[in-house]
Design an enzyme around this catalytic site. Structure first.
Site, PDB file in Angstrom:
ATOM      1  N   ASP A  47       0.836  -1.190   0.000  1.00 49.80           N
ATOM      2  CA  ASP A  47       0.000   0.000   0.000  1.00 49.80           C
ATOM      3  C   ASP A  47       0.876   1.248   0.000  1.00 49.80           C
ATOM      4  O   ASP A  47       2.010   1.213   0.494  1.00 49.80           O
ATOM      5  CB  ASP A  47      -0.908   0.016   1.227  1.00 49.80           C
ATOM      6  CG  ASP A  47      -2.006  -1.045   1.157  1.00 49.80           C
ATOM      7  OD1 ASP A  47      -2.437  -1.358   0.034  1.00 49.80           O
ATOM      8  OD2 ASP A  47      -2.423  -1.541   2.220  1.00 49.80           O
ATOM      9  N   TYR A  75       7.110  -8.860   7.957  1.00 46.09           N
ATOM     10  CA  TYR A  75       6.758  -7.449   8.152  1.00 46.09           C
ATOM     11  C   TYR A  75       7.060  -6.998   9.568  1.00 46.09           C
ATOM     12  O   TYR A  75       7.084  -7.810  10.505  1.00 46.09           O
ATOM     13  CB  TYR A  75       5.251  -7.224   7.922  1.00 46.09           C
ATOM     14  CG  TYR A  75       4.742  -7.595   6.562  1.00 46.09           C
ATOM     15  CD1 TYR A  75       4.690  -6.651   5.536  1.00 46.09           C
ATOM     16  CD2 TYR A  75       4.284  -8.889   6.294  1.00 46.09           C
ATOM     17  CE1 TYR A  75       4.197  -6.992   4.281  1.00 46.09           C
ATOM     18  CE2 TYR A  75       3.790  -9.232   5.042  1.00 46.09           C
ATOM     19  CZ  TYR A  75       3.754  -8.282   4.039  1.00 46.09           C
ATOM     20  OH  TYR A  75       3.273  -8.616   2.799  1.00 46.09           O
ATOM     21  N   ASP A  89      -6.659   0.394   8.311  1.00 45.41           N
ATOM     22  CA  ASP A  89      -5.423   1.155   8.470  1.00 45.41           C
ATOM     23  C   ASP A  89      -5.721   2.634   8.661  1.00 45.41           C
ATOM     24  O   ASP A  89      -6.881   3.057   8.718  1.00 45.41           O
ATOM     25  CB  ASP A  89      -4.478   0.921   7.281  1.00 45.41           C
ATOM     26  CG  ASP A  89      -5.106   1.298   5.939  1.00 45.41           C
ATOM     27  OD1 ASP A  89      -5.743   2.363   5.864  1.00 45.41           O
ATOM     28  OD2 ASP A  89      -4.957   0.537   4.965  1.00 45.41           O
ATOM     29  N   ARG A 183      -3.302  -5.639   7.823  1.00 43.90           N
ATOM     30  CA  ARG A 183      -4.289  -4.722   8.417  1.00 43.90           C
ATOM     31  C   ARG A 183      -5.484  -5.481   8.985  1.00 43.90           C
ATOM     32  O   ARG A 183      -6.067  -5.077   9.992  1.00 43.90           O
ATOM     33  CB  ARG A 183      -4.720  -3.651   7.418  1.00 43.90           C
ATOM     34  CG  ARG A 183      -5.087  -4.121   6.064  1.00 43.90           C
ATOM     35  CD  ARG A 183      -4.976  -2.939   5.077  1.00 43.90           C
ATOM     36  NE  ARG A 183      -5.003  -3.380   3.696  1.00 43.90           N
ATOM     37  CZ  ARG A 183      -6.088  -3.407   2.943  1.00 43.90           C
ATOM     38  NH1 ARG A 183      -7.252  -3.028   3.457  1.00 43.90           N
ATOM     39  NH2 ARG A 183      -6.030  -3.802   1.702  1.00 43.90           N
TER      40      ARG A 183
END
Length: 252
Positions: A47, A75, A89, A183
């Site tokens: 994103d 991540y 998010d 998310r």
């Protein structure tokens, strides 16, 4: 007459550290132009607000894109407790809130809940995603205020660890299978705790055998006199990216 293709024929893999604010495709195209390369593609969208490892394949290396799309990812994520958004998010609209204990999130409770997500779990994909229904991405329905039922998908969380937790903010490290939405994971963790939560920062640190510590920024590429030297050549790709019983020349 056939139109002449522009750019050089370059073959190899670029490990790009994507900056915040760029779409994955925008970052890829800027890297491709800096290298004056003819053909390039990336192997997994980040994103715009997210940063970190974007694996870009050039020329013949685009043939391994599918292997990297299916690869495990890693991540580091920042969760903010107390509010849940429709997108999961910081770009979304708050749809639910909750009060935290005095002094902020309970660190031990957070640690315990994280372990509930370890291993093979079911995850419902978010409405704000590129998954398609009747030929149209789910995010197009979401933007119209339409929510559709989505069947849960099986994903695997190989590792999930609390890096820090202070006040209403926690940082976690996650190693997961393909198809995992961090998310959504943030939302689910918040709901399990009773705190509500949304993702406020995300940095991808690994894709398959590639890690962020080997990645370069767009500025580095653009400032380089020989940007093609930043590519990992076909002969230097990890063995795991070469299909069984096929040699490198035949595969790429």
């Amino acid at each position: 007459m056939a139109r002449r293709q522009r750019g050089r024929v370059l073959d190899g893999v670029l490990l790009l550290d994507k900056a915040e604010g760029l779409s994955s495709n925008h970052a890829l195209q800027r890297a491709r132009r800096a290298m004056d390369a003819r053909k390039a593609g990336h192997t997994g969208t980040l994103d715009p607000f997210a940063t970190g490892l974007l694996v870009c394949c050039f020329g013949k290396a685009t043939k391994i894109s599918g292997l990297l799309l299916d690869a495990d990812k890693a991540y580091e994520a920042e969760l903010t407790f107390g509010a849940e958004t429709d997108s999961g998010d910081l770009t979304g609209t708050v749809v639910a809130t909750a009060e935290l204990p005095d002094g902020g999130a309970d660190v031990e409770a957070v640690k315990q809940v994280l372990q509930d997500f370890l291993g093979e779990i079911q995850q419902i994909p978010p409405m704000y995603s590129a998954l398609k229904r009747d030929g149209k991405p789910l995010y197009e329905y979401a933007r119209q205020g339409i929510e559709l039922e989505r069947p849960p998908r099986t994903i695997t969380i190989h590792r999930i660890e609390l890096l820090s937790c202070e006040g209403n903010t926690a940082r976690i490290a996650v190693e997961c299978s393909k198809g995992t939405y961090i998310r959504t994971l943030a939302q689910d963790i918040g709901q399990r705790l009773g705190y509500r939560a949304h993702l406020t920062a995300l940095r991808r640190t690994a894709v398959g055998p590639f890690s962020l510590d080997k990645a370069v920024t767009l500025d580095t590429i653009q400032d380089s006199e020989e940007p093609e030297s930043l590519l990992i050549g076909l002969a230097d790709l990890p063995e795991t990216l070469r299909p069984a019983n096929l040699n490198l020349k035949e595969t790429l």
